[in-house]
Design an enzyme around this catalytic site. Structure first.
Site, PDB file in Angstrom:
ATOM      1  N   LYS A   1       0.834  -1.205   0.000  1.00 14.32           N
ATOM      2  CA  LYS A   1       0.000   0.000   0.000  1.00 14.32           C
ATOM      3  C   LYS A   1       0.869   1.256   0.000  1.00 14.32           C
ATOM      4  O   LYS A   1       0.581   2.227  -0.711  1.00 14.32           O
ATOM      5  CB  LYS A   1      -0.916   0.009   1.226  1.00 14.32           C
ATOM      6  CG  LYS A   1      -1.761   1.270   1.334  1.00 14.32           C
ATOM      7  CD  LYS A   1      -2.727   1.213   2.499  1.00 14.32           C
ATOM      8  CE  LYS A   1      -3.562   2.494   2.572  1.00 14.32           C
ATOM      9  NZ  LYS A   1      -4.581   2.450   3.641  1.00 14.32           N
TER      10      LYS A   1
ATOM     11  N   HIS B   1      -8.896 -30.164 -34.676  1.00 12.46           N
ATOM     12  CA  HIS B   1      -9.791 -29.091 -34.224  1.00 12.46           C
ATOM     13  C   HIS B   1     -10.688 -29.560 -33.084  1.00 12.46           C
ATOM     14  O   HIS B   1     -11.903 -29.363 -33.102  1.00 12.46           O
ATOM     15  CB  HIS B   1     -10.619 -28.542 -35.387  1.00 12.46           C
ATOM     16  CG  HIS B   1      -9.793 -27.874 -36.436  1.00 12.46           C
ATOM     17  ND1 HIS B   1      -8.928 -26.826 -36.172  1.00 12.46           N
ATOM     18  CD2 HIS B   1      -9.668 -28.119 -37.771  1.00 12.46           C
ATOM     19  CE1 HIS B   1      -8.328 -26.450 -37.288  1.00 12.46           C
ATOM     20  NE2 HIS B   1      -8.747 -27.216 -38.269  1.00 12.46           N
TER      21      HIS B   1
END
Length: 607
Positions: free
Chosen positions: A218, A359
Site C-alpha cells: 500500500k 480441431h
C-alpha cells in the site's frame, strides 16, 4: 520480510539508560535490550507480580520521563540522515544470504525475526531482532511477532506528510524502506502426500506476513516490498541506482497483492472443503499462474497466454496443463486445446488405444491389444483429417511404436509420410523418445498424467463463468436398455459402448459409427442431427454394415429422418439417450428394419 526501523545502537543506548534507573526492579527470564513501555495503570500499583515479571513501585512521572528519553534517542537515531534499515522475515530462505549481504553492503541495517535472524547471522550478516524494536517478546507460539505499531507504523507512514513523521518521532518509531517477506508454506503443507491434520493446517495460516506485505505494498511509494526470490537481484540493482522508478515499485506492489490473494484463495478453498465441501461455493476464486506467453491466440491477430490453475484441487490431478514437453516448437493456443481434447479422450479407454484429433474433435479412435494396429486403424478412419493433427496414446511409446509413428504413410496414397503437430502419451522409453525426436524438429512431444475424475469444469461467457461437474461417465456407469424387439449380440453391445464413449468427445450435434472397437466415421458440430449422420455415414463407407451408431442426444424424428436413414444404411445397433416425445417412432422404425435400439438415459452434449 525486509523492513527499515530504528537502529540497534539507539536501542542499546536507551536500554542502558533505562536499566540504570530500573536496576533491581525488573526480573524476567526474557532479556530485552530496549526499555519496556509499561502502561500507567500497571505502574501505579504498589506491586505487580506474575510468574515471570516482578515490578516494585516506580513513580509514574519518573517512568514517563524515562520513556520520553528512550523514545527520543530511538527516534533521533532512526531519523538521522542516510539511516537505512530493512526487515527480512522469510519462511522460504532460498538466497537469504544473497539478499541479506547485498542489502548490508548497500548500507542497510537488517532487522529480522526468529529463524530468519539466526540464518542471517550464520551467513555473517549483522542483525537487529524485531523484539528490540517492538520492546516485546515473540509470544503465543510465534503467532505474535511483528503485529506491533513499531513495525506497522514504520511501514505505513507516508514520508511526504509531516504529521506522519511527527507521530513516528513522538513514539520513537523508525521508518522502513524495504520489506522482504514470504509466507508460511500453507499450500505445500495441505497438499502434501501424507495429508495434514486440521489443527496443523490452521497453524500454517500466516497472519503477520500478509499484514506486512499488504502494508508495504500500500505504501509502495516509500517502501519496496519483495515476495519473490527471483526479484532479489532486481531489488539490489534498483537500490544501487540513483533514480526512483515508480513503475518498478508498482510492479513489486502488484506482485505482493497478487501473492497474498493467491495465498488467501488457497486458505479459503481448504476451509470450504473442511466445512461444507460443496463444489459450488457462494464465492469462488481461481488462482492462475502464468506458464507461458503464446505467439498468438486462435488467430494471429489475437494476443494470448497460458496459465496454470493453482487451486488446491488441481495439485497432482493431471491434465495437459502440467504436461512435460520433451521436444518441438513451443505450444500454441490451438495446440493446447487440441492436445487437451486428444488426451481427455484417449484416457477414457482401458485397453491400449490411439486417438487422433483435429480441431478438438476425435477423427480416429481405435483400441487393440496391439497398439501398432490401433494406431494404423485410428489414422485410417480419416487420414485426410489426421494429417497435421494430434495423436495420443494411453500406453507408453516404445521404440517399435515410435518407428511406426515416424515412418507410417498416409492410407490415401501409401506414400506421404504422416505429419502431426503433437504426440502425447503417459510415458516414453529412452529409445522411443530418441526416434520421435528424429521425426521432425517441430513435432511437440508431450508426456502427461491422466486427468483425475470429479474436477470442476469452468467455462467463460461474457461477464461470467459457467461451472459444472466434469462429464466422467463411462459405459460401466450406465445401463444400455434394450427398447427394440431385437436385442443386440454381445459384440454389437460392445461396439455400441465403444461408439458411445467416443461420441461424448465429439462436438454436438454428434454421431459416431464404430465397429470392432474402431471408429469408422463421425459427424460433428452440425446444426441438425441428420447432417451429422450423413457425414458419419459417408466416412464409414461400406464398413457401415452391421456397425454400431451412437448419438450424443435423442433423435427428435425417426421416419424419413436420421433414424430411418441409419437403418436403411445397414447400421446394426443404435445407442441414444432417449427422451423425445417421438421415442416410440424411433422404436417402431428400428423394429421395422430389424435394428437393435438402446436407450442410455444419458445425454452427452458438447458445445
Amino acid at each position: 520480510m525486509l523492513m527499515l526501523g530504528a537502529s540497534s545502537a539507539a536501542a542499546s543506548t536507551a536500554a542502558t539508560s533505562s536499566s540504570r534507573i530500573l536496576s533491581g526492579t525488573l526480573h524476567s527470564p526474557y532479556s530485552l535490550t530496549t526499555p519496556h513501555k509499561f502502561s500507567s495503570h500497571l505502574l501505579s500499583t504498589t506491586s505487580v507480580r506474575s510468574s515471570s515479571l516482578h515490578f516494585t513501585g516506580v513513580p509514574i512521572k519518573a517512568m514517563a520521563e524515562i520513556e520520553t528519553i528512550a523514545a527520543s534517542k530511538i527516534a533521533s537515531s532512526s531519523s538521522a540522515p542516510g539511516s537505512k534499515q530493512a526487515l527480512i522475515s522469510l519462511s522460504d530462505k532460498k538466497d537469504l544470504a544473497f539478499v541479506g549481504n547485498g542489502l548490508q553492503e548497500l548500507g542497510y541495517t537488517i532487522v529480522s525475526t526468529g529463524g530468519t535472524a539466526s540464518a542471517l547471522e550464520r551467513a555473517g550478516v549483522a542483525v537487529t531482532k524485531v523484539e528490540q524494536l517492538t520492546q516485546f517478546p515473540e509470544m503465543l507460539d510465534g503467532r505474535v511477532k511483528t503485529l506491533h505499531p513499531n513495525i506497522h507504523g514504520g511501514i505505513l507512514a507516508r514520508r511526504d506528510l509531516n504529521h506522519h513523521i511527527e507521530a513516528l518521532n513522538t513514539h520513537g518509531i523508525g521508518t522502513f524502506d524495504v520489506v522482504v517477506v514470504n509466507l508460511y508454506p500453507f499450500y505445500d503443507k495441505v497438499t502434501s502426500a501424507g495429508g495434514i491434520e486440521f489443527e496443523d493446517g490452521i497453524e500454517n495460516i500466516d497472519i503477520g506476513g500478509p499484514a506486512m506485505i499488504r502494508a508495504a505494498a500500500k505504501n509502495h511509494k516509500d517502501v519496496l516490498v519483495v515476495v519473490d526470490t527471483e526479484d532479489y537481484p532486481a531489488l539490489l540493482e534498483y537500490l544501487k541506482g540513483k533514480q526512483d522508478d515508480l513503475k518498478f515499485r508498482l510492479k513489486l506492489a502488484w506482485k505482493a497483492f497478487q501473492h497474498v490473494a493467491s495465498y488467501d484463495s488457497a486458505v479459503s478453498e481448504w476451509l470450504w472443503k473442511q466445512s461444507v465441501g460443496d463444489k459450488f461455493p457462494p464465492s469462488l476464486t481461481v488462482p492462475l499462474s502464468l506458464k507461458s506467453s503464446l505467439r498468438y491466440g486462435e488467430n494471429p491477430h489475437q494476443k494470448a497466454a497460458f496459465y496454470v490453475d493453482k487451486k488446491l484441487s488441481e495439485v497432482n490431478a493431471g491434465g495437459i496443463a502440467t504436461a512435460i514437453q520433451h521436444h518441438g516448437k513451443e505450444m500454441s493456443y490451438n495446440n493446447y486445446l487440441d492436445a487437451d481434447a486428444a488426451w481427455n479422450c484417449v484416457c477414457e479407454f482401458k485397453n491400449p488405444t490411439c486417438v487422433v484429433v483435429k480441431h478438438t474433435n476425435p477423427c480416429g479412435v481405435a483400441s487393440r491389444d496391439d497398439i501398432l494396429e490401433a494406431y494404423r486403424l485410428a489414422v485410417k478412419a480419416d487420414p485426410v483429417s489426421a494429417f497435421g493433427g494430434i495423436v495420443a496414446f494411453n500406453v507408453e511409446i516404445d521404440e517399435e511404436l515410435a518407428k511406426e509413428i515416424r515412418e507410417f504413410r498416409s492410407p490415401t496414397d501409401g506414400e506421404t509420410r504422416m505429419f502431426y503437430e503433437i504426440v502425447v502419451a503417459p510415458s516414453y522409453t529412452e529409445k522411443g523418445l530418441e526416434i520421435l525426436r528424429g521425426k521432425s524438429k517441430t513435432l511437440r512431444i508431450l508426456e502427461a498424467k491422466k486427468n483425475e475424475a470429479g474436477k470442476l469444469s469452468l467455462r467463460q461467457v461474457g461477464g461470467g463463468w459457467l461451472a459444472q461437474d466434469s462429464d466422467d461417465l463411462t459405459p460401466q456407469d450406465i445401463k444400455f436398455n434394450v427398447v427394440s424387439g431385437k436385442a443386440p449380440q454381445d459384440d454389437e453391445l460392445r461396439d455400441a459402448e465403444f461408439a458411445w464413449l467416443c461420441v461424448k468427445h465429439v462436438k454436438s450435434n454428434a454421431i459416431v459409427i464404430a465397429k470392432n472397437n474402431c471408429m469408422l466415421g463421425m459427424g460433428s458440430g452440425q446444426p441438425n442431427r441428420v447432417e451429422s449422420l450423413r457425414i458419419a455415414l459417408r466416412k464409414a463407407g461400406d464398413d457401415v454394415k452391421g456397425a454400431a451408431l451412437a448419438s450424443d442426444a435423442f433423435f427428435p424424428f425417426a421416419w424419413k429422418d436420421a433414424v430411418e436413414e441409419a437403418c436403411e444404411s445397414g447400421i446394426g445397433v443404435i445407442a441414444e439417450p432417449g427422451g423425445s416425445i417421438r421415442d416410440q417412432d424411433a422404436i417402431d422404425c428400428c423394429n421395422k428394419y430389424g435394428v437393435s435400439l438402446l436407450f442410455t438415459n444419458v445425454r452427452h452434449f458438447r458445445h
